[in-house]
Design a protein around this motif. Structure first.
Motif, PDB file in Angstrom:
ATOM      1  N   GLN A  56      -2.411  -6.456   7.349  1.00 34.94           N
ATOM      2  CA  GLN A  56      -1.329  -6.379   6.386  1.00 34.94           C
ATOM      3  C   GLN A  56      -1.721  -7.137   5.122  1.00 34.94           C
ATOM      4  O   GLN A  56      -2.184  -8.265   5.189  1.00 34.94           O
ATOM      5  N   TYR A  65     -11.378  -2.505  -2.102  1.00 32.78           N
ATOM      6  CA  TYR A  65     -10.131  -1.749  -2.120  1.00 32.78           C
ATOM      7  C   TYR A  65      -9.875  -1.151  -3.501  1.00 32.78           C
ATOM      8  O   TYR A  65     -10.325  -1.677  -4.510  1.00 32.78           O
ATOM      9  N   ALA A 113      -0.600  -2.528  -6.697  1.00 34.55           N
ATOM     10  CA  ALA A 113      -0.687  -1.912  -5.380  1.00 34.55           C
ATOM     11  C   ALA A 113      -2.145  -1.869  -4.966  1.00 34.55           C
ATOM     12  O   ALA A 113      -3.043  -1.869  -5.814  1.00 34.55           O
ATOM     13  N   THR A 114      -2.374  -1.790  -3.666  1.00 33.71           N
ATOM     14  CA  THR A 114      -3.742  -1.713  -3.192  1.00 33.71           C
ATOM     15  C   THR A 114      -3.828  -0.859  -1.935  1.00 33.71           C
ATOM     16  O   THR A 114      -2.841  -0.679  -1.211  1.00 33.71           O
ATOM     17  N   ASP A 115      -5.006  -0.327  -1.714  1.00 28.22           N
ATOM     18  CA  ASP A 115      -5.255   0.502  -0.537  1.00 28.22           C
ATOM     19  C   ASP A 115      -6.767   0.615  -0.372  1.00 28.22           C
ATOM     20  O   ASP A 115      -7.486   0.697  -1.366  1.00 28.22           O
ATOM     21  N   SER A 139       0.561   6.868  -7.578  1.00 28.05           N
ATOM     22  CA  SER A 139       1.231   5.836  -6.786  1.00 28.05           C
ATOM     23  C   SER A 139       1.437   6.239  -5.329  1.00 28.05           C
ATOM     24  O   SER A 139       1.508   5.381  -4.449  1.00 28.05           O
ATOM     25  N   THR A 140       1.514   7.527  -5.062  1.00 29.02           N
ATOM     26  CA  THR A 140       1.835   7.981  -3.705  1.00 29.02           C
ATOM     27  C   THR A 140       0.733   7.673  -2.702  1.00 29.02           C
ATOM     28  O   THR A 140       0.956   7.723  -1.500  1.00 29.02           O
ATOM     29  N   HIS A 141      -0.461   7.345  -3.183  1.00 28.79           N
ATOM     30  CA  HIS A 141      -1.595   7.099  -2.273  1.00 28.79           C
ATOM     31  C   HIS A 141      -1.607   5.685  -1.698  1.00 28.79           C
ATOM     32  O   HIS A 141      -2.339   5.402  -0.781  1.00 28.79           O
ATOM     33  N   TYR A 142      -0.797   4.790  -2.277  1.00 31.28           N
ATOM     34  CA  TYR A 142      -0.920   3.380  -1.929  1.00 31.28           C
ATOM     35  C   TYR A 142       0.000   2.971  -0.778  1.00 31.28           C
ATOM     36  O   TYR A 142       1.154   3.381  -0.718  1.00 31.28           O
ATOM     37  N   ASP A 143      -0.528   2.103   0.075  1.00 39.92           N
ATOM     38  CA  ASP A 143       0.256   1.588   1.197  1.00 39.92           C
ATOM     39  C   ASP A 143       0.846   0.204   0.945  1.00 39.92           C
ATOM     40  O   ASP A 143       1.836  -0.160   1.558  1.00 39.92           O
ATOM     41  N   TYR A 144       0.210  -0.579   0.073  1.00 39.87           N
ATOM     42  CA  TYR A 144       0.619  -1.974  -0.097  1.00 39.87           C
ATOM     43  C   TYR A 144       1.043  -2.221  -1.539  1.00 39.87           C
ATOM     44  O   TYR A 144       0.291  -1.917  -2.471  1.00 39.87           O
ATOM     45  N   TRP A 145       2.226  -2.819  -1.701  1.00 39.40           N
ATOM     46  CA  TRP A 145       2.825  -3.022  -3.015  1.00 39.40           C
ATOM     47  C   TRP A 145       3.353  -4.439  -3.184  1.00 39.40           C
ATOM     48  O   TRP A 145       3.847  -5.044  -2.236  1.00 39.40           O
TER      49      TRP A 145
END
Length: 126
Positions: free
Chosen positions: A1, A32, A97-99, A110-116
């Motif tokens: 996480q 990332y 954001a990062t992924d 923005s839709t590709h990112y899991d972490y904000w």
């Protein structure tokens, strides 16, 4: 996480500068993708700038090219957005954001990112 915390927002006059920071914990961001996004009241979130995963290529939205610069400090596990020549239309909440698996110019989506992060307010006003 991964946990992200933005800072550096504030009120600045047109033509001024701000540097936003995005401090990460929980994982190293070295390879990332990192993105900066903004959302103004009544408008959709839009991509501002990003760093692609793996090769670190940088991308900018047309409306910030030549004014904003994205960077990251591996030792501090922090990304930055240097914003110069700010305009009133740059007023928005800026979020990072990062992924780990976003490549190329897709990092502006923005839709590709899991972490904000939760965002920081930037207000450009005289």
């Amino acid at each position: 996480q991964v946990h992200l915390v933005e800072s550096g927002g504030g009120v600045v006059q047109p033509g001024g500068s701000l540097r936003l920071s995005c401090a990460a914990s929980g994982s190293r961001l070295n390879s990332y993708a990192i993105g900066w996004f903004r959302q103004a009241p009544g408008k959709e979130r839009e991509g501002v700038s990003c760093i692609s995963a793996l090769d670190g290529s940088t991308y900018y939205a047309d409306f910030v090219k030549g004014r904003f610069t994205i960077s990251r400090d591996f030792a501090k596990n922090t990304a930055y957005l240097q914003m110069n020549s700010l305009k009133p239309e740059d007023t928005a909440v800026y979020s990072c954001a990062t992924d780990p698996v976003i490549y190329g110019s897709s990092c502006l989506q923005s839709t590709h990112y899991d972490y904000w992060g939760s965002g920081t307010q930037v207000t450009v006003s005289s």
